[in-house]
Design a protein around this motif. Structure first.
Motif, PDB file in Angstrom:
ATOM      1  N   ALA A  42     -51.555   1.525 -67.726  1.00  0.00           N
ATOM      2  CA  ALA A  42     -52.198   3.165 -68.399  1.00  0.00           C
ATOM      3  C   ALA A  42     -51.600   3.140 -69.480  1.00  0.00           C
ATOM      4  O   ALA A  42     -52.032   4.184 -70.647  1.00  0.00           O
ATOM      5  N   ALA A  43     -50.243   3.280 -70.434  1.00  0.00           N
ATOM      6  CA  ALA A  43     -49.631   3.656 -70.633  1.00  0.00           C
ATOM      7  C   ALA A  43     -48.958   2.845 -71.389  1.00  0.00           C
ATOM      8  O   ALA A  43     -46.990   3.041 -70.901  1.00  0.00           O
ATOM      9  N   PRO A  44     -48.750   1.695 -71.559  1.00  0.00           N
ATOM     10  CA  PRO A  44     -47.215   0.512 -71.895  1.00  0.00           C
ATOM     11  C   PRO A  44     -46.578   1.150 -72.979  1.00  0.00           C
ATOM     12  O   PRO A  44     -45.313   0.274 -73.520  1.00  0.00           O
ATOM     13  N   THR A  45     -46.467   2.593 -74.072  1.00  0.00           N
ATOM     14  CA  THR A  45     -45.604   2.146 -74.826  1.00  0.00           C
ATOM     15  C   THR A  45     -45.366   3.682 -75.180  1.00  0.00           C
ATOM     16  O   THR A  45     -45.748   5.093 -74.317  1.00  0.00           O
ATOM     17  N   VAL A  46     -44.719   4.184 -75.176  1.00  0.00           N
ATOM     18  CA  VAL A  46     -44.454   5.581 -75.611  1.00  0.00           C
ATOM     19  C   VAL A  46     -45.543   6.406 -76.377  1.00  0.00           C
ATOM     20  O   VAL A  46     -45.182   7.358 -76.144  1.00  0.00           O
ATOM     21  N   ARG A  47     -45.659   5.389 -77.565  1.00  0.00           N
ATOM     22  CA  ARG A  47     -47.097   6.782 -78.601  1.00  0.00           C
ATOM     23  C   ARG A  47     -48.382   6.621 -76.966  1.00  0.00           C
ATOM     24  O   ARG A  47     -48.871   7.433 -77.494  1.00  0.00           O
ATOM     25  N   ASP A  48     -48.727   5.614 -76.192  1.00  0.00           N
ATOM     26  CA  ASP A  48     -49.349   6.338 -75.374  1.00  0.00           C
ATOM     27  C   ASP A  48     -49.311   7.432 -74.585  1.00  0.00           C
ATOM     28  O   ASP A  48     -50.235   8.137 -73.944  1.00  0.00           O
ATOM     29  N   ILE A  49     -48.654   7.354 -74.478  1.00  0.00           N
ATOM     30  CA  ILE A  49     -47.618   8.667 -73.209  1.00  0.00           C
ATOM     31  C   ILE A  49     -47.218   9.933 -74.140  1.00  0.00           C
ATOM     32  O   ILE A  49     -48.367  10.902 -73.634  1.00  0.00           O
ATOM     33  N   CYS A  50     -47.160  10.157 -75.740  1.00  0.00           N
ATOM     34  CA  CYS A  50     -47.571  10.308 -76.667  1.00  0.00           C
ATOM     35  C   CYS A  50     -48.944  11.428 -76.566  1.00  0.00           C
ATOM     36  O   CYS A  50     -49.344  12.331 -76.475  1.00  0.00           O
ATOM     37  N   GLU A  51     -50.171  10.258 -76.083  1.00  0.00           N
ATOM     38  CA  GLU A  51     -51.364  10.609 -77.008  1.00  0.00           C
ATOM     39  C   GLU A  51     -51.752  11.539 -74.968  1.00  0.00           C
ATOM     40  O   GLU A  51     -53.000  11.973 -76.029  1.00  0.00           O
ATOM     41  N   VAL A  52     -51.882  11.421 -74.474  1.00  0.00           N
ATOM     42  CA  VAL A  52     -51.905  11.554 -72.719  1.00  0.00           C
ATOM     43  C   VAL A  52     -52.186  13.520 -73.001  1.00  0.00           C
ATOM     44  O   VAL A  52     -51.150  14.109 -73.469  1.00  0.00           O
ATOM     45  N   ALA A  53     -52.848  13.952 -72.468  1.00  0.00           N
ATOM     46  CA  ALA A  53     -53.230  15.097 -72.809  1.00  0.00           C
ATOM     47  C   ALA A  53     -51.797  16.150 -71.981  1.00  0.00           C
ATOM     48  O   ALA A  53     -51.617  17.293 -72.513  1.00  0.00           O
ATOM     49  N   ASP A  54     -51.140  15.945 -71.391  1.00  0.00           N
ATOM     50  CA  ASP A  54     -49.762  16.196 -70.347  1.00  0.00           C
ATOM     51  C   ASP A  54     -49.297  15.510 -70.589  1.00  0.00           C
ATOM     52  O   ASP A  54     -49.003  15.039 -69.145  1.00  0.00           O
ATOM     53  N   PRO A  55     -48.171  14.683 -71.687  1.00  0.00           N
ATOM     54  CA  PRO A  55     -47.519  13.745 -71.643  1.00  0.00           C
ATOM     55  C   PRO A  55     -45.963  14.242 -70.636  1.00  0.00           C
ATOM     56  O   PRO A  55     -45.815  12.939 -69.722  1.00  0.00           O
ATOM     57  N   ALA A  56     -45.212  15.337 -70.419  1.00  0.00           N
ATOM     58  CA  ALA A  56     -44.777  16.222 -69.007  1.00  0.00           C
ATOM     59  C   ALA A  56     -45.243  15.379 -68.651  1.00  0.00           C
ATOM     60  O   ALA A  56     -44.213  14.802 -66.769  1.00  0.00           O
ATOM     61  N   GLY A  57     -46.778  15.621 -67.537  1.00  0.00           N
ATOM     62  CA  GLY A  57     -46.963  15.609 -66.716  1.00  0.00           C
ATOM     63  C   GLY A  57     -46.974  14.640 -66.144  1.00  0.00           C
ATOM     64  O   GLY A  57     -46.608  13.696 -64.980  1.00  0.00           O
ATOM     65  N   HIS A  58     -47.344  13.518 -67.033  1.00  0.00           N
ATOM     66  CA  HIS A  58     -47.284  12.245 -67.138  1.00  0.00           C
ATOM     67  C   HIS A  58     -46.547  11.011 -66.500  1.00  0.00           C
ATOM     68  O   HIS A  58     -46.193  10.508 -65.623  1.00  0.00           O
ATOM     69  N   VAL A  59     -45.012  11.735 -67.477  1.00  0.00           N
ATOM     70  CA  VAL A  59     -44.095  10.923 -67.273  1.00  0.00           C
ATOM     71  C   VAL A  59     -43.252  11.720 -65.957  1.00  0.00           C
ATOM     72  O   VAL A  59     -42.608  11.084 -65.190  1.00  0.00           O
ATOM     73  N   ARG A  60     -43.643  12.460 -65.753  1.00  0.00           N
ATOM     74  CA  ARG A  60     -42.594  13.417 -64.230  1.00  0.00           C
ATOM     75  C   ARG A  60     -43.594  12.756 -62.552  1.00  0.00           C
ATOM     76  O   ARG A  60     -42.665  12.849 -62.495  1.00  0.00           O
ATOM     77  N   SER A  61     -44.911  12.375 -62.804  1.00  0.00           N
ATOM     78  CA  SER A  61     -45.267  12.223 -61.784  1.00  0.00           C
ATOM     79  C   SER A  61     -45.266  10.301 -61.787  1.00  0.00           C
ATOM     80  O   SER A  61     -46.175   9.818 -60.564  1.00  0.00           O
ATOM     81  N   ALA A  62     -45.057   9.177 -62.870  1.00  0.00           N
ATOM     82  CA  ALA A  62     -45.283   7.982 -63.173  1.00  0.00           C
ATOM     83  C   ALA A  62     -44.868   7.584 -61.773  1.00  0.00           C
ATOM     84  O   ALA A  62     -43.143   7.845 -62.221  1.00  0.00           O
ATOM     85  N   LYS A  63     -45.118   6.645 -60.681  1.00  0.00           N
ATOM     86  CA  LYS A  63     -44.032   5.583 -60.464  1.00  0.00           C
ATOM     87  C   LYS A  63     -43.238   4.814 -61.278  1.00  0.00           C
ATOM     88  O   LYS A  63     -43.538   4.598 -62.330  1.00  0.00           O
TER      89      LYS A  63
END
Length: 385
Positions: A42-63
């Protein structure tokens, strides 16, 4: 050599690491002192995480899967003595363009004028600095670029014969934005940073770098070293590429701190960035830059770099500039500061931790061989894209 990143206990941190277990770089975060691999399709790069609506929320909840303690991985990140069979940190950005802002602090503006007036000669710098400071006789820390007051000061410098193209970008209406390095070319915590061998007058530039998504939305920030060759740029501003973009001359890290309820753009604007240089010859130098003294806001600089006039589909990392230009003599009186091979440079800020690098000549640093094409192939082999 310290192995501590001094990462704050709070906050959401995003970075990259190498692990011998997989061929591709890992996207990682830090939880309770442990580094977790959160790379996913879903987000294989740092670039992809920065593109999501809530990057901090994505990282916090990511397995994620733990790959080791932060202290152990940081200790193994130093190029000298690194064990390639163990994980180590990389620059926290990947596909983003890496740009930099110039002369965003008036102190650095005056130093650039001095460099140009001295024609790259460190010996002449002190006399020119005193001359220009005496002429202006003004606290320039709150000067707003493009303002009537700025134009009055510019006129004084022109009358003195000290006009420079740096005045245009320092106190005029338009910011200086330049390419620091190509995507995937920046180095991270523990890496060697490089100086072009032709340079004999150079320095670190401790800075904060903003991280923006392709839309221009700022999602976080990190700290960096915009390694600078004062003599090369001083000879001609047209040599900026040679002065700024060399092998291992762009350092970022240790992690991107993402915006969340513990960290915002206001924290960036209040930050103090500290610098320490420790030489093998026993020389030491310390200083600090206060972001409160920047002449253009982070938002203004991002808007100058990207928008309807210029798009970055993989986002942007933008160094904001520094007010710290070291002039402490190193060796012969009046010649000011320059690096020596083996210097340990520590750049730190309370909300970001510490970025530590060793200085070498660019040809002696590990050559940049892993680019965007290699990353894409390795992610495809791992069925992540």
């Amino acid at each position: 050599m310290t192995n501590m990143t001094f990462l704050p206990d709070d906050g959401v941190f995003l970075g990259r690491a190498r692990s011998p277990a997989v061929p591709h770089p890992l996207v990682v975060t830090v939880r309770d002192g442990t580094v977790f691999d959160i790379t996913s399709s879903a987000a294989p790069t740092v670039r992809d995480i920065c593109e999501v609506a809530d990057p901090a929320g994505h990282v916090r909840s990511a397995k994620g899967k733990p790959i080791g303690s932060l202290d152990d991985i940081a200790a193994n990140s130093f190029a000298d003595g690194r064990d390639p069979a163990k994980p180590y940190l990389l620059s926290p950005v990947d596909l983003q363009a890496v740009k930099a802002s110039g002369v965003t602090f008036v102190v650095s503006l005056l130093e650039r004028v001095i460099e140009e007036q001295a024609r790259g000669s460190a010996e002449k710098a002190d006399a020119i600095r005193a001359d220009i400071a005496g002429l202006i006789g003004h606290d320039l820390s709150k000067l707003k670029p493009g303002s009537p007051e700025a134009m009055e000061i510019k006129a004084k410098l022109i009358a003195r014969g000290a006009w420079s193209q740096y005045l245009e970008v320092g106190i005029g209406p338009d910011a200086e934005i330049f390419t620091k390095c190509q995507p995937m070319a920046s180095v991270g915590f523990g890496a060697d940073v490089g100086l072009h061998p032709v340079s004999t007058w150079n320095n670190p530039e401790p800075e904060i770098a903003m991280i923006a998504a392709s839309s221009g939305r700022i999602v976080g920030a990190t700290i960096g070293n915009d390694v600078n060759l004062r003599d090369v740029e001083g000879r001609s501003a047209l040599l900026l590429g040679k002065a700024k973009d060399n092998n291992a001359s762009a350092s970022l890290g240790p992690f991107i701190r993402l915006f969340d309820d513990t960290f915002s753009i206001d924290d960036v604007k209040r930050a103090v960035v500290r610098l320490k240089v420790a030489g093998e010859d026993g020389f030491s130098l310390e200083g600090a830059s206060s972001m409160a003294e920047i002449s253009r806001s982070p938002e203004e600089l991002i808007a100058a770099a990207m928008g309807p006039h210029h798009q970055y589909p993989d986002g942007l990392a933008l160094y904001l500039g520094t007010m710290f230009v070291p002039s402490k003599d190193r060796g012969e009186k009046g010649k000011g500061f320059t690096h020596k091979v083996g210097d340990i440079v520590t750049i730190s800020s309370e909300k970001f931790g510490a970025l530590v690098n060793r200085v070498r000549l660019s040809p002696d640093c590990p050559h940049w061989t892993y680019g965007a094409s290699h990353l894409m192939r390795d992610l495809a082999k791992a069925d992540l894209i």
